[in-house]
Design a protein around this motif. Structure first.
Motif, mmCIF file in Angstrom:
data_model
loop_
_atom_site.group_PDB
_atom_site.id
_atom_site.type_symbol
_atom_site.label_atom_id
_atom_site.label_comp_id
_atom_site.label_asym_id
_atom_site.label_seq_id
_atom_site.Cartn_x
_atom_site.Cartn_y
_atom_site.Cartn_z
ATOM 1 N N ARG A 119 -32.402 -15.257 4.944
ATOM 2 C CA ARG A 119 -31.079 -15.786 4.616
ATOM 3 C C ARG A 119 -30.710 -15.439 3.185
ATOM 4 N NH1 ARG A 119 -31.350 -22.294 4.627
ATOM 5 N NH2 ARG A 119 -29.099 -21.938 4.515
ATOM 6 N N LEU B 281 -26.447 -17.742 10.685
ATOM 7 C CA LEU B 281 -27.752 -18.373 10.811
ATOM 8 C C LEU B 281 -27.572 -19.702 11.542
ATOM 9 C CD1 LEU B 281 -30.720 -17.942 9.769
ATOM 10 C CD2 LEU B 281 -30.108 -19.470 7.882
ATOM 11 N N ALA C 287 -27.199 -13.593 6.792
ATOM 12 C CA ALA C 287 -28.536 -13.668 7.395
ATOM 13 C C ALA C 287 -28.941 -12.277 7.851
ATOM 14 C CB ALA C 287 -28.550 -14.656 8.567
#
Length: 268
Positions: free
Chosen positions: A131, A155, A118
């Motif tokens: 991402r 993330l 991420a």
């Protein structure tokens, strides 16, 4: 949500929010939480990344978040992403104003670990959380079209939904945490959660994800935590450190750790 929060405007359109939850009000634990809150379209401030290093440095170094805040001329900042404790420098890609200071390290033919999947990107006032397309997308971060890029993770939220996390001690145990998120209302939140103390237990990443969900975050990403977790607001006592960094093992403002980089908010 029923707790009594303290609010202070620290710059035009930027609010510092703080709460110290006691008597096991949250996750059956004591918690100390700080939040910097501003609209993404706040034209009176700029967002940016700042590094302890500059392009061309022959020696990497680490400095405290409060020092990085001064270097950036910022009104507020939080620590950034993970760094190499022995050799200094970021573990993952850092690009500032179009110049790459560090690149992501990875093992060939092995999946990217969670904090390499991420990134936080900044294009003028547009702050985004990105991402990787998959866990084997080597070099994905170098393709991000933004002058400012900080690879970090894991993330936590994507389009309002919790992202599945691996079962391991880093994710599942409680630690001090730092995170960034974009809310449904297009606000940027920079969040610190203190820990490793009886007055502040810290959070697991699933607990942090739940907290950010209550803040109406749509996309959220974890930053470096533990002893690195620091929030600085210029003009406040203790060099501006408003949370309780844990490196000195005391619940005070003096346990700040030297880090490699930070995310800042500066008056325009």
């Amino acid at each position: 949500m029923k707790a009594t929060w303290n609010f202070l405007d620290v710059a035009p359109g930027v609010t510092w929010k703080h709460v110290h939850l006691k008597d096991k009000e949250l996750f059956q634990s004591n918690q100390n939480i700080n939040v910097l809150d501003t609209k993404l379209k706040n034209r009176r401030v700029v967002f940016g990344l700042v590094s302890a290093d500059t392009p061309g440095d022959s020696m990497r170094k680490l400095v405290q978040t409060s020092t990085l805040t001064k270097k950036a001329g910022a009104v507020a900042a939080v620590n950034g992403t993970f760094f190499n404790v022995k050799q200094a420098g970021s573990e993952d890609l850092i690009k500032i104003d179009g110049k790459v200071l560090d690149t992501t390290t990875y093992s060939a033919d092995k999946p990217l670990i969670e904090h390499k999947q991420a990134a936080l990107t900044i294009r003028k006032r547009k702050v985004s959380i990105e991402r990787a397309p998959d866990e084997r997308a080597y070099g994905w971060d170098q393709k991000l079209n933004a002058p400012n890029v900080m690879v970090t993770g894991p993330l936590l939220l994507w389009e309002g939904r919790p992202v599945p996390l691996k079962k391991n001690a880093f994710n599942d145990n409680r630690h001090p945490r730092t995170a960034a998120c974009i809310t449904r209302e297009k606000h940027l939140l920079l969040v610190t959660v203190d820990g490793r103390n009886a007055q502040a237990a810290g959070m697991s990443l699933p607990e942090l994800t739940y907290l950010l969900k209550q803040f109406r975050c749509e996309r959220a990403v974890n930053l470096d935590g533990g002893g690195s977790t620091t929030m600085v607001i210029t003009g406040q006592p203790h060099e501006g450190v408003v949370n309780m960094p844990s490196d000195n093992k005391v619940f005070d403002h003096l346990g700040e750790r030297a880090v490699s980089n930070a995310i800042f908010i500066r008056k325009k």
